[in-house]
Design a protein around this motif. Structure first.
Motif, PDB file in Angstrom:
ATOM      1  N   ASN A 326      -3.148  -5.949  15.606  1.00  0.00           N
ATOM      2  CA  ASN A 326      -3.303  -7.033  16.615  1.00  0.00           C
ATOM      3  C   ASN A 326      -3.117  -8.372  16.064  1.00  0.00           C
ATOM      4  O   ASN A 326      -3.835  -9.376  16.671  1.00  0.00           O
ATOM      5  CB  ASN A 326      -4.735  -6.725  17.448  1.00  0.00           C
ATOM      6  CG  ASN A 326      -4.648  -5.422  18.077  1.00  0.00           C
ATOM      7  OD1 ASN A 326      -3.857  -5.381  18.968  1.00  0.00           O
ATOM      8  ND2 ASN A 326      -5.825  -4.733  18.110  1.00  0.00           N
ATOM      9  N   LYS A 331       1.223 -16.134  13.664  1.00  0.00           N
ATOM     10  CA  LYS A 331      -0.057 -16.565  12.963  1.00  0.00           C
ATOM     11  C   LYS A 331       0.039 -16.115  11.636  1.00  0.00           C
ATOM     12  O   LYS A 331      -0.228 -16.990  10.591  1.00  0.00           O
ATOM     13  CB  LYS A 331      -1.216 -15.928  13.609  1.00  0.00           C
ATOM     14  CG  LYS A 331      -1.765 -16.300  14.866  1.00  0.00           C
ATOM     15  CD  LYS A 331      -2.674 -15.751  15.590  1.00  0.00           C
ATOM     16  CE  LYS A 331      -3.085 -16.077  17.121  1.00  0.00           C
ATOM     17  NZ  LYS A 331      -3.605 -14.820  17.871  1.00  0.00           N
ATOM     18  N   GLN A 395      -9.071 -14.925  13.121  1.00  0.00           N
ATOM     19  CA  GLN A 395      -9.148 -14.274  14.683  1.00  0.00           C
ATOM     20  C   GLN A 395     -10.057 -13.863  15.300  1.00  0.00           C
ATOM     21  O   GLN A 395     -10.277 -14.063  16.303  1.00  0.00           O
ATOM     22  CB  GLN A 395      -7.672 -13.583  14.732  1.00  0.00           C
ATOM     23  CG  GLN A 395      -7.267 -13.094  16.002  1.00  0.00           C
ATOM     24  CD  GLN A 395      -5.900 -12.418  16.085  1.00  0.00           C
ATOM     25  OE1 GLN A 395      -4.653 -12.682  16.255  1.00  0.00           O
ATOM     26  NE2 GLN A 395      -6.230 -11.249  15.657  1.00  0.00           N
ATOM     27  N   GLU A 397     -12.583 -11.473  17.008  1.00  0.00           N
ATOM     28  CA  GLU A 397     -12.337 -10.625  18.149  1.00  0.00           C
ATOM     29  C   GLU A 397     -11.158 -11.506  19.292  1.00  0.00           C
ATOM     30  O   GLU A 397     -10.977 -11.020  20.092  1.00  0.00           O
ATOM     31  CB  GLU A 397     -13.753 -10.634  18.910  1.00  0.00           C
ATOM     32  CG  GLU A 397     -14.581  -9.571  18.244  1.00  0.00           C
ATOM     33  CD  GLU A 397     -14.209  -8.197  17.957  1.00  0.00           C
ATOM     34  OE1 GLU A 397     -13.491  -7.451  18.919  1.00  0.00           O
ATOM     35  OE2 GLU A 397     -13.900  -8.187  16.703  1.00  0.00           O
ATOM     36  N   ARG A 398     -10.711 -12.774  19.026  1.00  0.00           N
ATOM     37  CA  ARG A 398      -9.990 -13.618  19.678  1.00  0.00           C
ATOM     38  C   ARG A 398      -8.714 -13.139  19.417  1.00  0.00           C
ATOM     39  O   ARG A 398      -7.864 -13.915  19.034  1.00  0.00           O
ATOM     40  CB  ARG A 398     -10.226 -14.875  19.629  1.00  0.00           C
ATOM     41  CG  ARG A 398     -11.704 -15.541  19.982  1.00  0.00           C
ATOM     42  CD  ARG A 398     -12.118 -16.815  19.551  1.00  0.00           C
ATOM     43  NE  ARG A 398     -12.083 -16.817  18.041  1.00  0.00           N
ATOM     44  CZ  ARG A 398     -12.075 -18.098  17.336  1.00  0.00           C
ATOM     45  NH1 ARG A 398     -11.955 -19.024  18.286  1.00  0.00           N
ATOM     46  NH2 ARG A 398     -12.090 -18.100  16.037  1.00  0.00           N
ATOM     47  N   GLN A 399      -8.262 -12.123  20.034  1.00  0.00           N
ATOM     48  CA  GLN A 399      -6.842 -11.688  19.756  1.00  0.00           C
ATOM     49  C   GLN A 399      -5.652 -12.638  20.510  1.00  0.00           C
ATOM     50  O   GLN A 399      -4.748 -12.600  20.045  1.00  0.00           O
ATOM     51  CB  GLN A 399      -6.605 -10.275  20.101  1.00  0.00           C
ATOM     52  CG  GLN A 399      -7.125  -9.039  19.174  1.00  0.00           C
ATOM     53  CD  GLN A 399      -6.870  -7.818  19.452  1.00  0.00           C
ATOM     54  OE1 GLN A 399      -6.298  -7.261  20.587  1.00  0.00           O
ATOM     55  NE2 GLN A 399      -7.893  -7.045  19.021  1.00  0.00           N
ATOM     56  N   GLY A 400      -6.298 -13.155  21.581  1.00  0.00           N
ATOM     57  CA  GLY A 400      -5.492 -14.072  22.419  1.00  0.00           C
ATOM     58  C   GLY A 400      -5.168 -15.432  22.018  1.00  0.00           C
ATOM     59  O   GLY A 400      -4.977 -16.215  22.483  1.00  0.00           O
ATOM     60  N   MET A 401      -5.895 -15.715  20.867  1.00  0.00           N
ATOM     61  CA  MET A 401      -6.293 -16.976  20.333  1.00  0.00           C
ATOM     62  C   MET A 401      -4.786 -17.563  20.083  1.00  0.00           C
ATOM     63  O   MET A 401      -3.736 -17.428  19.625  1.00  0.00           O
ATOM     64  CB  MET A 401      -6.851 -16.750  18.842  1.00  0.00           C
ATOM     65  CG  MET A 401      -7.306 -18.116  18.106  1.00  0.00           C
ATOM     66  SD  MET A 401      -7.988 -17.811  16.519  1.00  0.00           S
ATOM     67  CE  MET A 401      -8.719 -19.208  16.040  1.00  0.00           C
ATOM     68  N   LYS A 402      -4.784 -18.917  20.460  1.00  0.00           N
ATOM     69  CA  LYS A 402      -3.558 -19.743  20.449  1.00  0.00           C
ATOM     70  C   LYS A 402      -3.229 -20.121  18.992  1.00  0.00           C
ATOM     71  O   LYS A 402      -4.127 -20.387  18.075  1.00  0.00           O
ATOM     72  CB  LYS A 402      -3.832 -20.780  21.395  1.00  0.00           C
ATOM     73  CG  LYS A 402      -3.690 -20.676  23.171  1.00  0.00           C
ATOM     74  CD  LYS A 402      -2.958 -21.939  23.840  1.00  0.00           C
ATOM     75  CE  LYS A 402      -2.984 -21.933  25.152  1.00  0.00           C
ATOM     76  NZ  LYS A 402      -4.388 -22.069  25.665  1.00  0.00           N
ATOM     77  N   ASP A 405      -4.881 -23.070  17.715  1.00  0.00           N
ATOM     78  CA  ASP A 405      -6.296 -22.996  17.475  1.00  0.00           C
ATOM     79  C   ASP A 405      -6.448 -22.294  16.470  1.00  0.00           C
ATOM     80  O   ASP A 405      -7.386 -22.630  15.402  1.00  0.00           O
ATOM     81  CB  ASP A 405      -7.168 -22.319  18.591  1.00  0.00           C
ATOM     82  CG  ASP A 405      -7.165 -22.983  19.984  1.00  0.00           C
ATOM     83  OD1 ASP A 405      -7.085 -24.274  19.774  1.00  0.00           O
ATOM     84  OD2 ASP A 405      -7.045 -22.415  20.913  1.00  0.00           O
ATOM     85  N   PHE A 406      -5.642 -21.206  16.023  1.00  0.00           N
ATOM     86  CA  PHE A 406      -5.629 -20.505  14.744  1.00  0.00           C
ATOM     87  C   PHE A 406      -5.351 -21.603  13.383  1.00  0.00           C
ATOM     88  O   PHE A 406      -6.172 -21.451  12.525  1.00  0.00           O
ATOM     89  CB  PHE A 406      -4.513 -19.532  14.725  1.00  0.00           C
ATOM     90  CG  PHE A 406      -4.497 -18.582  13.898  1.00  0.00           C
ATOM     91  CD1 PHE A 406      -5.041 -17.431  13.366  1.00  0.00           C
ATOM     92  CD2 PHE A 406      -3.513 -18.972  12.503  1.00  0.00           C
ATOM     93  CE1 PHE A 406      -5.203 -16.496  12.230  1.00  0.00           C
ATOM     94  CE2 PHE A 406      -3.511 -18.000  11.099  1.00  0.00           C
ATOM     95  CZ  PHE A 406      -4.128 -16.841  11.453  1.00  0.00           C
TER      96      PHE A 406
END
Ligand SMILES: *Cc1c(COP(=O)(O)O)cnc(C)c1O
Length: 439
Positions: A326, A331, A395, A397-402, A405-406
Motif C-alpha cells: 500500500n 513516496k 505513512q 495508517e494514512r495510505q492516502g497521505m499526500k 505531507d509525507f
C-alpha cells in the motif's frame, strides 16, 4: 556553471545510482564528447555533404558505422559479399531515431502497435490516453497498444496476435523501458507477417546486453532495429538505426533531410569510442555482471517477501510491485532520494494511473560500471528493505497521505536522524568504489 558541474559530479559520486536507463561513461567517451568535433557542420552523408571541410568527419562517421555493424555481427562475412544490414548513426537520441523510422516506413495515419506505456513500453511507441494523444507518434499515426498479462507480467503474445489481426498494423514494435524479461522475436515476426507489418525492435535498454550476447539478438527477425546508445551500451546520449539494406534510402532520407539537420559529430565521435569499448572481453564480462547483479538483487528482495513484476528478471531491470505494501512509487522514490539512493517510480502492469504509479524500477548497469558485484547488491536489498519499512512507518495508517505531507514527515524526528544514518552508510559503501573506470 562551474559550481553546478561540481555539485552534479558530487551527487553522482555520492549516490547509489539505480536508474535502469543510466550509466557512467569512460573518460575516453567524455573526452570525445567535449572535443572540437562539436564545431563542425556536416549535413548529408559521408562523401556527400552540404558543407566543405568534412574529410575527417567523413572518416569519423564511416568508422562509427563500421564499428556499430561489427559489434552486432552485421558486417558481410566475406570479401565482395552483399551487406544485409546498414546503419545510420546520426539520430540525436532514441526518440528521434524511432520517429525517423516511422517517417521512413509509414504514411501519416498508418497504424502502429507497441507495448503500452503503463505495461513497460516507451512513449515514442505511440502512447495515448483516452483523452490525449500524448506522444507525437500517436498524433501523426494511429496507435493501438498491446499489453502484458497482469497476472504473470509477461507479454501476452496470444492477445497481441488476436489484436494485430483485427487492427492490422503497418508496423509492429518489440521493445520496452520497464520489462524485466527477454523477447520472442520469432513469434513477433510471425505475427507481423500474418498482417503484412514491418517488425522493428527498439533495443534501447538492452543493447549493451545484446552486444555482449547476454540478451537475444533481434537482428535475425527484424526489418529495423533502433537503440539509444547511453543506457546499457554505456556510450554518449545518442541514437542509432540499423536497417535491412533495401531500406537504406528510406531511412537515411528520413533522418536527413526529413527530420534532422547537421549531425552532432561530438556524439558520433564518442559513440565510435564506446562501440570499440563494447567490443571487448572486459565489456562482455561487464554485461554478464549486470545480469548477475540484477538476479542477486531480485532474489534478495523476493527472500524478504516482496513482490516483483514477473517474479524476477532476465536482464538488468527489477520492477518492484509495491501494491501489497500500500505504498506509492512516488513516496518511496522521495525517501530513497533523501538517503542518496536514486531510482524511479514506475507503473506496473495493471496500473492505469500514470500519475500515482505503484511500482519502483531498479536497474544495475550504472553501479555495475562502478564495480559493485552480487554481494553489494544483496547489501542494497537490505538497505531497500529498511527504506520500505521506514516509509511504511511514516505513512502509518494514512495510505492516502499526500506526497507533500509525507516529505514533511521525513524531516521530523525520529525519521530525519534515521535517514541521515542510512545516507551515511550509503556514502561509506560508495567510498570503496571510485567513479571513473578505465573502460
Ligand atoms: C530510452 C528509450 C527511448 C528513448 O530514448 P531518448 O534518448 O530518451 O529519446 C526509446 N525507446 C526505448 C525503449 C527507451 O527505453
Amino acid at each position: 556553471m562551474a559550481e553546478i558541474l561540481a555539485a552534479e559530479e558530487r551527487r553522482q559520486a555520492g549516490s547509489l545510482e539505480l536508474i535502469a536507463s543510466e550509466n557512467f561513461v569512460s573518460p575516453a567517451v567524455l573526452e570525445a564528447l567535449g572535443s572540437v568535433l562539436t564545431n563542425k557542420y556536416s549535413e548529408g552523408r559521408p562523401g556527400a555533404r552540404f558543407y566543405g571541410g568534412n574529410q575527417h568527419i567523413d572518416t569519423l562517421e564511416r568508422l562509427c558505422e563500421r564499428r556499430a555493424l561489427e559489434l552486432f555481427g552485421l558486417l558481410p562475412a566475406g570479401e565482395g559479399e552483399e551487406p544485409q544490414w546498414g546503419v545510420n548513426v546520426q539520430p540525436y537520441s532514441g526518440s528521434p531515431a524511432n520517429f525517423a523510422v516511422y517517417t521512413a516506413l509509414l504514411r501519416p495515419h498508418d497504424r502502429i502497435m507497441g507495448l503500452d506505456l503503463p505495461d513497460g513500453g516507451h512513449l515514442s511507441h505511440g502512447y495515448a490516453t483516452p483523452k490525449r494523444r500524448v506522444s507525437a507518434t500517436s498524433i501523426y499515426f494511429e496507435s493501438m497498444p498491446y499489453r502484458v498479462d497482469p497476472q504473470t507480467g509477461l507479454i501476452d503474445y496470444d492477445d497481441l496476435e488476436r489484436l494485430a489481426l483485427v487492427f492490422r498494423p503497418r508496423l509492429l514494435i518489440a521493445g520496452a523501458s520497464a520489462y524485466p524479461r527477454d523477447w520472442d522475436y520469432g513469434r513477433m515476426r510471425r505475427i507481423a507477417d500474418s498482417c503484412g507489418a514491418y517488425l522493428m525492435a527498439d533495443m534501447a535498454h538492452i543493447s549493451g546486453l545484446v552486444a555482449a550476447g547476454e540478451a537475444k539478438s533481434p537482428f535475425e527477425h527484424c526489418d529495423v532495429v533502433t537503440s539509444t546508445t547511453h543506457k546499457s551500451l554505456r556510450g554518449p546520449r545518442s541514437g542509432i538505426i540499423f536497417y535491412r539494406s533495401h531500406l537504406k534510402d528510406a531511412i537515411d532520407n528520413a533522418v536527413f533531410p526529413a527530420l534532422q539537420g547537421g549531425p552532432h559529430n561530438n556524439n558520433i565521435g564518442a559513440l565510435a569510442v564506446a562501440l570499440k569499448e563494447a567490443n571487448s572481453e572486459a565489456f562482455r564480462n561487464y554485461a554478464k555482471a549486470v545480469k548477475a547483479n540484477a538476479k542477486a538483487l531480485a532474489s534478495s528482495l523476493l527472500d524478504y517477501g516482496y513482490t516483483l513484476s514477473s517474479n524476477g528478471t532476465d536482464n538488468h531491470i527489477v520492477l518492484w510491485d509495491l501494491r501489497p505494501l500500500n505504498l506509492t512509487g512516488s513516496k518511496l522514490e522521495k525517501l530513497l532520494e533523501r538517503m542518496h539512493v536514486t531510482a524511479n517510480r514506475n507503473t506496473i502492469p495493471g496500473d492505469r494511473n500514470a500519475v500515482a504509479p505503484r511500482g519502483l524500477r531498479l536497474g544495475t548497469p550504472a553501479l555495475t560500471t562502478r564495480g559493485l558485484r552480487e554481494d553489494d547488491f544483496r547489501w542494497i536489498a537490505t538497505l531497500l528493505d529498511e527504506a520500505v519499512q521506514l516509509a511504511c512507518e511514516i505513512q502509518g495508517e494514512r495510505q492516502g497521505m499526500k506526497l507533500v505531507d509525507f516529505v514533511a514527515a521525513m524531516d521530523q524526528e525520529p525519521y530525519a536522524s534515521q535517514l541521515e544514518g542510512m545516507r551515511q552508510r550509503v556514502l561509506d559503501k560508495l567510498s570503496g568504489f571510485p567513479m571513473m573506470h578505465k573502460q
